[in-house]
Design a protein around this motif. Structure first.
Motif, mmCIF file in Angstrom:
data_model
loop_
_atom_site.group_PDB
_atom_site.id
_atom_site.type_symbol
_atom_site.label_atom_id
_atom_site.label_comp_id
_atom_site.label_asym_id
_atom_site.label_seq_id
_atom_site.Cartn_x
_atom_site.Cartn_y
_atom_site.Cartn_z
ATOM 1 N N SER A 72 0.803 -1.222 0.000
ATOM 2 C CA SER A 72 0.000 0.000 0.000
ATOM 3 C C SER A 72 0.837 1.273 0.000
ATOM 4 O O SER A 72 0.375 2.331 -0.438
ATOM 5 C CB SER A 72 -0.938 0.013 1.216
ATOM 6 O OG SER A 72 -0.189 -0.051 2.427
ATOM 7 N N GLN A 73 2.072 1.206 0.497
ATOM 8 C CA GLN A 73 2.938 2.387 0.542
ATOM 9 C C GLN A 73 4.347 1.982 0.183
ATOM 10 O O GLN A 73 4.924 1.098 0.825
ATOM 11 C CB GLN A 73 2.910 3.031 1.929
ATOM 12 C CG GLN A 73 3.883 4.195 2.089
ATOM 13 C CD GLN A 73 3.868 4.804 3.482
ATOM 14 O OE1 GLN A 73 2.811 5.090 4.026
ATOM 15 N NE2 GLN A 73 5.037 5.005 4.060
ATOM 16 N N GLY A 91 9.922 -2.454 2.701
ATOM 17 C CA GLY A 91 9.600 -2.494 4.127
ATOM 18 C C GLY A 91 10.633 -1.800 4.979
ATOM 19 O O GLY A 91 10.297 -1.108 5.954
ATOM 20 N N LEU A 92 11.910 -1.957 4.632
ATOM 21 C CA LEU A 92 12.976 -1.285 5.376
ATOM 22 C C LEU A 92 12.849 0.229 5.267
ATOM 23 O O LEU A 92 12.968 0.951 6.261
ATOM 24 C CB LEU A 92 14.333 -1.744 4.855
ATOM 25 C CG LEU A 92 15.564 -0.982 5.379
ATOM 26 C CD1 LEU A 92 15.668 -1.106 6.890
ATOM 27 C CD2 LEU A 92 16.830 -1.496 4.700
ATOM 28 N N LEU A 97 11.405 5.444 7.554
ATOM 29 C CA LEU A 97 10.637 6.685 7.428
ATOM 30 C C LEU A 97 9.892 7.004 8.714
ATOM 31 O O LEU A 97 9.990 8.120 9.251
ATOM 32 C CB LEU A 97 9.650 6.559 6.263
ATOM 33 C CG LEU A 97 8.689 7.738 6.077
ATOM 34 C CD1 LEU A 97 9.449 8.998 5.691
ATOM 35 C CD2 LEU A 97 7.634 7.409 5.026
ATOM 36 N N VAL A 98 9.145 6.030 9.233
ATOM 37 C CA VAL A 98 8.375 6.285 10.453
ATOM 38 C C VAL A 98 9.294 6.471 11.649
ATOM 39 O O VAL A 98 8.979 7.237 12.572
ATOM 40 C CB VAL A 98 7.364 5.147 10.691
ATOM 41 C CG1 VAL A 98 8.055 3.870 11.137
ATOM 42 C CG2 VAL A 98 6.300 5.555 11.697
ATOM 43 N N VAL A 349 8.576 -5.781 9.240
ATOM 44 C CA VAL A 349 8.013 -7.002 9.828
ATOM 45 C C VAL A 349 6.788 -7.461 9.055
ATOM 46 O O VAL A 349 6.614 -8.651 8.774
ATOM 47 C CB VAL A 349 7.680 -6.768 11.316
ATOM 48 C CG1 VAL A 349 6.975 -7.983 11.903
ATOM 49 C CG2 VAL A 349 8.945 -6.462 12.102
ATOM 50 N N GLN A 350 5.915 -6.539 8.682
ATOM 51 C CA GLN A 350 4.687 -6.922 7.987
ATOM 52 C C GLN A 350 4.994 -7.526 6.617
ATOM 53 O O GLN A 350 4.435 -8.567 6.238
ATOM 54 C CB GLN A 350 3.789 -5.690 7.851
ATOM 55 C CG GLN A 350 2.324 -6.005 7.589
ATOM 56 C CD GLN A 350 2.010 -6.119 6.106
ATOM 57 O OE1 GLN A 350 2.799 -5.713 5.263
ATOM 58 N NE2 GLN A 350 0.853 -6.673 5.803
ATOM 59 N N ILE A 351 5.900 -6.901 5.861
ATOM 60 C CA ILE A 351 6.277 -7.438 4.561
ATOM 61 C C ILE A 351 7.050 -8.745 4.723
ATOM 62 O O ILE A 351 6.857 -9.692 3.943
ATOM 63 C CB ILE A 351 7.090 -6.402 3.772
ATOM 64 C CG1 ILE A 351 6.181 -5.236 3.370
ATOM 65 C CG2 ILE A 351 7.738 -7.012 2.549
ATOM 66 C CD1 ILE A 351 6.869 -4.158 2.572
#
Length: 396
Positions: A72-73, A91-92, A97-98, A349-351
């Protein structure tokens, strides 16, 4: 005449190697190292046997295979036809970014709350104290759910979006902002920004040496703002305005154009920032209280007002107390970003979990997680240790 010798020295008693502390220390270290090696060999052998029985191939060759799922992003170009390795990179980047934006926000907010707790204003001090006690005693996952389910999910539909300044819209699908479109000649703006940053660094060093030598202060803040903001603006007009903006347009059922900041990112960013800021606030408060009260009294006796006393006398000394524990909070925020999996934000982690479910390469994915988070932690610690050394007192 022969010279009479003194009393004969007795030979030191020989100590058995069993009772020699040095030999015993070396022996037990060798035994511990061998036990660790045997334990690791047993784990590797047992894991390899279990993987062989389950007909699961080992290795990282799966990273070159087609991923087959969307994200999604993504900060870089990505599609379902991209490889698993590129998905891990996406994912990294989302995790970084966050983490970076969250650290900046948490530091700024935590500093304000920490100073506010020491305010003489009863209302400000009590509000800051309530904020700290509230967020410090709530698990970070609940704070994420609060922002995701209690705040962002109840926002209106796109047709009833809240219109914000600078052409932005806020609704249940996220925050919509104008998208910059870079045309030919835009490199001059980027170059002006880099020149402004480098020039600001050199001017800041020169201003510090000048103040140490003469005691005269240089208006560094106005100079830095003029360089970092003014130079790009001048370059923007000199290059013929090479940057335009694609503004979001409100349609019948949705918004078209612009950049859509997903609610998953917003909830994770706000939750980690507000949660970590409560701990940083206590660190800032402790650092300020750690500065001798005589410093404040001496500055006040020279006629300085409370604002300059805090900014010029107290905070520079408090930073030497604040920086070491601040590193732990930065590391905690980076690692807490892994909670994004509970709200579907596509972080590392999600990816990685999606990749694990499609490939079955659980051990390899866990190794990738460990190596990346270890690298991020070591890089953060190295930077903070360098900054702490720069802020340390130099003894003469």
């Amino acid at each position: 005449m022969a010279r009479q010798s003194g009393p004969e020295l007795r030979d030191e008693p020989r100590v058995s190697w069993v009772n020699d502390p040095k030999i015993r220390g070396i022996f037990f270290q060798i035994v511990a190292a061998l036990a660790l090696v045997l334990f690791v060999m047993w784990i590797v052998g047992n894991t390899s046997e279990n993987l062989r029985r389950a007909n699961i191939a080992t290795g990282f060759g799966f990273l070159d295979r087609r991923a087959g799922f969307d994200v999604s992003q993504a900060l870089i170009e990505y599609s379902a036809n991209s490889t698993f390795g590129r998905a891990v990179v996406v994912g990294l980047l989302n995790t970084m970014l966050v983490a970076v934006i969250g650290i900046i926000t948490a530091t700024f907010l935590g500093f304000l709350i920490g100073v506010g707790r020491l305010s003489r204003n009863w209302l400000i001090a009590r509000f800051c104290g309530f904020y700290v006690e509230l967020f410090r005693n709530i698990p970070p996952l609940l704070v994420i759910f609060f922002w995701y389910l209690g705040v962002l999910s109840v926002l209106p539909a796109p047709r009833d979006s809240y219109e914000l300044p600078f052409g932005m819209f806020l609704n249940g699908r996220g925050l919509f902002m104008p998208r910059p479109i870079w045309e030919s000649g835009a490199w001059l703006i980027v170059a002006a920004i880099l020149v402004g940053i480098v020039a600001s660094w050199f001017i800041a060093r020169w201003a510090y040496k000048r103040q140490m030598a003469t005691g005269e202060r240089f208006p560094i803040l106005r100079t830095v703002v003029a360089l970092i903001v003014g130079l790009p603006v001048v370059a923007y007009f000199l290059a013929g305005q090479p940057v335009t903006f694609d503004n979001p347009v409100l349609g019948t059922f949705n918004l078209r154009g612009g950049v859509d900041v997903k609610p998953e990112f917003l909830s994770l960013y706000l939750a980690l920032s507000f949660y970590t800021a409560s701990f940083i606030a206590e660190i800032v408060r402790a650092g300020i209280l750690g500065v001798s009260k005589g410093q404040t009294e001496a500055a006040s006796a020279l006629g300085l007002r409370p604002g300059p006393v805090l900014r010029l006398v107290v905070v520079p000394q408090a930073l030497r107390i604040i920086i070491p524990p601040l590193t732990s909070q930065y590391l905690n925020l980076t690692k807490n970003s892994s909670l994004a999996v509970f709200i579907g934000y596509p972080d590392l982690v999600q990816i990685g979990q999606t990749t694990m479910n499609q490939t079955g390469q659980a051990i390899e994915i866990v190794v990738i997680w460990m190596v990346i988070y270890l690298g991020l932690s070591l890089a953060t610690s190295a930077f903070m240790n360098w900054y702490n050394a720069k802020m340390a007192l130099v003894e003469r």
